[in-house]
Write an enzyme that holds these catalytic residues in place. Structure first.
Site, short mmCIF file in Angstrom:
data_model
loop_
_atom_site.label_atom_id
_atom_site.label_comp_id
_atom_site.label_asym_id
_atom_site.label_seq_id
_atom_site.Cartn_x
_atom_site.Cartn_y
_atom_site.Cartn_z
N PRO A 197 -29.22 2.18 -0.09
CA PRO A 197 -28.62 2.86 0.88
C PRO A 197 -29.04 4.25 1.14
CG PRO A 197 -27.18 2.95 -0.98
CD PRO A 197 -28.45 2.13 -1.37
N LYS A 198 -30.37 4.35 1.37
CA LYS A 198 -30.87 5.87 1.67
C LYS A 198 -30.92 6.37 3.05
CE LYS A 198 -34.09 4.73 -2.09
NZ LYS A 198 -35.46 5.06 -2.90
#
Length: 245
Positions: free
Chosen positions: A114-115
């Site tokens: 989840p960047k």
């Protein structure tokens, strides 16, 4: 480009993808990691089934990555929740903030990390290791730790870093509805622990609308360590399809 050649393209842009088709090896990857106790009620709202919480523990970490195959030099900050999956201790990646477009693109597209963009920093200032995260011009996290106060067992360091990590991969379709919605499992492999120490630590989190780390408040510091490693990221593996019902 002929139509039969298009599916052979690795990623976009077709003529020069945002990241290379390689397995990512990290040399001298440096961690400042602080585990803290938080509100269990907040975790219950954030954590997706079938993951569960044994204790309300969260890990904030800043990772300095000066040598990554295909990606170069980057730094990342992350917030992870300690979880159980089928009785196994693991972590859930809640959010990651990176200062590299290739690292963001590859992490999101090849796996389920989840960047998003951010400005993390990890540096030694005198006798103190300092990790910070800025979102735009706003400070959202400051972590400090005494430098090399107590040796950490390398086997324990290896066990901490090789915990399974779970994430949710959401890929929308062209109608705006989810086309893929999976719980994904990954694990670090091929790891060499070069240095591992514990020390006294403090962590401050500051409220932000789009980087809401402070929604999981710090009640008690449980552990803190500073580890230097070489490692390889393992591929992601879907373990639960939320669209299957």
């Amino acid at each position: 480009m002929r139509s039969q050649d298009v599916p052979r393209a690795f990623a976009t842009p077709l003529d020069r993808p945002a990241y290379p088709p390689t397995r990512y090896r990290f040399t001298d990857r440096e961690y400042l990691s602080i585990t803290y106790r938080t509100d269990p009620e907040v975790l219950d709202r954030l954590l997706p089934e079938p993951l569960s919480v044994a204790e309300p523990l969260v890990r904030f970490e800043v990772m300095r990555m000066p040598d990554v195959t295909g990606l170069g030099d980057c730094t990342e900050a992350a917030q992870l929740v300690e979880v159980l999956y089928e009785g196994e201790r693991a972590e859930f990646g809640l959010a990651m903030y990176v200062d590299s477009v290739p690292a963001i693109s590859s992490g999101r597209e090849l796996s389920a990390y989840p960047k998003k963009g951010g400005s993390p920093r990890l540096a030694l200032e005198g006798d103190t290791l300092v990790g910070t995260l800025d979102y735009g011009s706003v400070r959202v996290a400051t972590a400090t730790m005494g430098f090399k106060h107590a040796p950490m067992d390398p086997a324990e360091a290896r066990a901490e870093l090789t915990l399974p990590t779970f994430m949710v991969q959401v890929v929308p379709g062209y109608d705006g509805k989810p086309r893929i919605c999976d719980l994904v499992r990954t694990r670090i492999t091929d790891i060499t622990v070069k240095s591992a120490f514990r020390g006294p630590a403090r962590l401050q989190l500051f409220a932000h609308a789009l980087a809401p780390l402070a929604d999981l408040p710090v009640h008690e510091i449980v552990d803190a360590w500073h580890i230097l490693t070489d490692l390889t990221l393992g591929p992601g593996e879907p373990v639960h399809d939320y669209l299957a019902g």
